[in-house]
Design an enzyme around this catalytic site. Structure first.
Site, PDB file in Angstrom:
ATOM      1  N   TYR A 182      60.362 106.732 -31.130  1.00  0.00           N
ATOM      2  CA  TYR A 182      59.884 108.076 -31.432  1.00  0.00           C
ATOM      3  C   TYR A 182      59.196 108.626 -30.186  1.00  0.00           C
ATOM      4  CZ  TYR A 182      58.412 111.931 -34.400  1.00  0.00           C
ATOM      5  OH  TYR A 182      58.232 113.174 -34.942  1.00  0.00           O
ATOM      6  N   LYS A 186      79.421 105.067 -54.486  1.00  0.00           N
ATOM      7  CA  LYS A 186      80.499 105.083 -53.496  1.00  0.00           C
ATOM      8  C   LYS A 186      79.950 104.742 -52.115  1.00  0.00           C
ATOM      9  CE  LYS A 186      84.156 105.624 -53.912  1.00  0.00           C
ATOM     10  NZ  LYS A 186      85.108 106.718 -53.987  1.00  0.00           N
TER      11      LYS A 186
END
Length: 243
Positions: free
Chosen positions: A50, A105
């Site tokens: 970061y 899925k």
């Protein structure tokens, strides 16, 4: 459980044998999570992943947008998109109710193909609005898997997305089903020592999946394919079918 440890018996357990409490417990909080691919255990780790380190990566991509393909997850991320209009055998149940299916899925993609994906359900059934939404989100993903979109809208939606996006687009209910059927018939023909071209095939159902199955079988060289819907054989003489 990995794909190597799954037997046919593991995949064939009927719903009647599953306890409701087990099903709902497995879905508490959803079936997906995000984990970091880099360590975040120290100040140095945080400074690299970061701020301030990430700013260098952002500046590099700003100067050369093609770097986003290698410096972000977008290129390897699939969005599993549905409007909830044709979910399993449940029909038009809406986007929120379709989300558990799309999560499932995505979980299958990761477990069996090591493919990263996220579900994206949209609160509109307007084809152009769905296309516009995905065009605006295009920097965030690398491919589109359409799922459980009702026919005939699904054909128009896939066609417009292919034209509008510079990435792979597939309607799973059409092409995923068709590929599996062709693979099964190819295997069956091999076992029975027959040629694909000599098979006579009847496709029961003329929705998105049935039409895609018929098309791929014809493309594969099977000439005798009969397509049925609830009113009988699809043919040019049917008065209830528009030319």
């Amino acid at each position: 459980m990995s794909i190597e440890t799954i037997s046919p018996a593991d995949t064939a357990e009927p719903v009647s044998a599953l306890a409701d409490e087990d099903i709902f417990a497995a879905h508490q909080g959803g079936k997906l999570s995000i984990s970091s691919t880099v360590p975040l255990a120290s100040k140095r780790d945080l400074s690299i992943a970061y701020t301030p380190g990430v700013a260098q990566v952002s500046r590099a991509i700003h100067a050369d947008p093609s770097l986003a393909k290698t410096l972000t997850w977008a290129q390897r991320l699939v969005v599993v998109v549905s409007d909830g209009t044709a979910v399993l055998g449940l029909g038009n149940i809406g986007p929120s109710a379709s989300l558990p299916v799309m999560e499932g899925k995505s979980a299958l993609f990761k477990a069996f193909g090591d493919l990263d994906s996220i579900p994206l359900v949209v609160n509109t059934t307007d084809v152009d609005e769905i296309v516009e939404t995905l065009v605006r989100l295009r920097p965030s993903f690398g491919a589109v898997n359409l799922e459980d979109v009702s026919a005939p809208r699904c054909f128009e939606l896939e066609e417009k997305l292919i034209e509008a996006l510079d990435c792979p687009v597939m309607h799973d209910d059409q092409h995923g089903t068709a590929v599996v059927v062709l693979a099964a018939l190819t295997g069956a023909a091999k076992v029975t020592e027959r040629e694909l071209e000599g098979l006579r095939v009847v496709v029961s159902g003329a929705g998105a999946a049935g039409i895609a199955v018929a098309e791929i079988l014809l493309t594969a060289g099977i000439e005798d394919v009969v397509l049925l819907d609830s009113r009988g054989v699809i043919n040019r003489d049917r008065a209830d079918i528009a030319a």
